[in-house]
Design a protein around this motif. Structure first.
Motif, PDB file in Angstrom:
ATOM      1  N   THR A  41       0.903  -1.444  -0.054  1.00 32.55           N
ATOM      2  CA  THR A  41      -0.002  -0.016   0.090  1.00 32.55           C
ATOM      3  C   THR A  41       0.815   1.214   0.205  1.00 32.55           C
ATOM      4  OG1 THR A  41      -0.043   0.369   2.400  1.00 32.55           O
ATOM      5  CG2 THR A  41      -1.810  -1.228   1.451  1.00 32.55           C
ATOM      6  N   ASP A  42       0.140   2.401  -0.237  1.00 28.70           N
ATOM      7  CA  ASP A  42       1.183   3.565  -0.009  1.00 28.70           C
ATOM      8  C   ASP A  42       1.245   3.747   1.467  1.00 28.70           C
ATOM      9  OD1 ASP A  42       1.020   4.858  -2.513  1.00 28.70           O
ATOM     10  OD2 ASP A  42      -0.989   5.872  -2.224  1.00 28.70           O
ATOM     11  N   CYS A  45      -0.713   7.682   5.807  1.00 27.40           N
ATOM     12  CA  CYS A  45      -2.199   7.546   6.129  1.00 27.40           C
ATOM     13  C   CYS A  45      -3.098   8.597   5.368  1.00 27.40           C
ATOM     14  CB  CYS A  45      -2.092   7.657   7.745  1.00 27.40           C
ATOM     15  SG  CYS A  45      -4.048   7.541   8.197  1.00 27.40           S
ATOM     16  N   THR A  46      -3.951   8.302   4.985  1.00 22.94           N
ATOM     17  CA  THR A  46      -4.938   9.109   4.274  1.00 22.94           C
ATOM     18  C   THR A  46      -5.768  10.248   5.119  1.00 22.94           C
ATOM     19  OG1 THR A  46      -6.689   7.798   4.490  1.00 22.94           O
ATOM     20  CG2 THR A  46      -5.622   7.550   2.174  1.00 22.94           C
ATOM     21  N   HIS A  47      -5.506  10.181   6.479  1.00 22.95           N
ATOM     22  CA  HIS A  47      -6.135  10.780   7.479  1.00 22.95           C
ATOM     23  C   HIS A  47      -5.149  11.968   8.186  1.00 22.95           C
ATOM     24  CE1 HIS A  47      -7.184  11.804  11.968  1.00 22.95           C
ATOM     25  NE2 HIS A  47      -8.026  12.452  11.318  1.00 22.95           N
ATOM     26  N   HIS A  49      -0.517  13.063   8.240  1.00 30.22           N
ATOM     27  CA  HIS A  49       0.660  12.506   7.638  1.00 30.22           C
ATOM     28  C   HIS A  49       1.403  11.640   8.521  1.00 30.22           C
ATOM     29  CE1 HIS A  49       3.275  13.377   4.491  1.00 30.22           C
ATOM     30  NE2 HIS A  49       4.192  13.069   5.236  1.00 30.22           N
ATOM     31  N   CYS A  64      -2.855   2.955  12.085  1.00 31.85           N
ATOM     32  CA  CYS A  64      -2.157   3.975  11.901  1.00 31.85           C
ATOM     33  C   CYS A  64      -1.380   4.405  13.223  1.00 31.85           C
ATOM     34  CB  CYS A  64      -2.834   5.189  11.306  1.00 31.85           C
ATOM     35  SG  CYS A  64      -1.981   6.747  11.371  1.00 31.85           S
ATOM     36  N   LEU A  83     -10.661   7.605   9.742  1.00 35.85           N
ATOM     37  CA  LEU A  83     -10.254   7.726   8.448  1.00 35.85           C
ATOM     38  C   LEU A  83     -11.712   7.715   7.633  1.00 35.85           C
ATOM     39  CD1 LEU A  83      -8.226   4.209   8.682  1.00 35.85           C
ATOM     40  CD2 LEU A  83      -7.572   6.708   8.845  1.00 35.85           C
ATOM     41  N   ALA A  85     -11.067   8.002   4.321  1.00 33.54           N
ATOM     42  CA  ALA A  85     -10.653   7.553   2.618  1.00 33.54           C
ATOM     43  C   ALA A  85      -9.913   6.357   2.760  1.00 33.54           C
ATOM     44  CB  ALA A  85      -9.844   8.875   1.999  1.00 33.54           C
ATOM     45  N   ASP A  86     -10.124   5.654   1.790  1.00 34.23           N
ATOM     46  CA  ASP A  86      -9.210   4.413   1.576  1.00 34.23           C
ATOM     47  C   ASP A  86      -7.907   4.832   1.340  1.00 34.23           C
ATOM     48  OD1 ASP A  86     -11.502   3.149   2.091  1.00 34.23           O
ATOM     49  OD2 ASP A  86     -12.187   2.523   0.101  1.00 34.23           O
ATOM     50  N   ILE A  87      -7.025   3.791   1.375  1.00 34.19           N
ATOM     51  CA  ILE A  87      -5.530   3.768   0.954  1.00 34.19           C
ATOM     52  C   ILE A  87      -5.350   3.049  -0.313  1.00 34.19           C
ATOM     53  CG2 ILE A  87      -4.609   2.109   2.050  1.00 34.19           C
ATOM     54  CD1 ILE A  87      -2.330   3.867   3.180  1.00 34.19           C
ATOM     55  N   ARG A  88      -4.324   3.359  -1.270  1.00 37.43           N
ATOM     56  CA  ARG A  88      -4.091   3.168  -2.329  1.00 37.43           C
ATOM     57  C   ARG A  88      -3.374   1.602  -2.252  1.00 37.43           C
ATOM     58  NH1 ARG A  88      -1.546   5.574  -8.039  1.00 37.43           N
ATOM     59  NH2 ARG A  88      -1.619   3.581  -9.096  1.00 37.43           N
TER      60      ARG A  88
END
Length: 103
Positions: A41-42, A45-47, A49, A64, A83, A85-88
């Motif tokens: 994954t990336d 975290c999307t929430h 940094h 996280c 959270l 947003a999902d993570i890539r």
């Protein structure tokens, strides 16, 4: 669509039931070893940094380290608040003892 497989780490360096950060071109990825499988994954975290490689792996989830949000490392799905947003996630293949990620 052409795949762009990049060698990111040796399989023997992937920790069992844990996570490690790797550089793949200009991206920082988190590589997970869970139940004999490898996931990517990336690493941010999307929430907030925060680097997910500093978090905690439990089963197929990464927590996280900043606000304890959890992602499913197989799908990238955000599992709980805070959270939103999902993570890539990235496809992974193993060849000749090396881990490749399709970036």
């Amino acid at each position: 669509m052409t795949r762009q497989w990049m060698k990111v780490i040796e399989l023997i360096e992937v920790p069992a039931d844990d996570v490690v950060a790797v550089q793949a071109g200009d991206r920082e990825l988190a590589i997970y070893g869970v139940d004999g499988e490898v996931f990517a994954t990336d690493n941010i975290c999307t929430h907030g940094h925060a680097r997910l490689c500093d978090g905690f792996v439990e089963g197929h989830e990464i927590e996280c380290p900043l606000h304890q949000g959890r992602f499913d490392i197989r799908s990238g799905k955000a599992m709980c608040e805070p959270l939103a947003a999902d993570i890539r996630t990235y496809p992974v293949k193993i060849e000749d003892g090396s881990v490749y990620v399709d970036i």
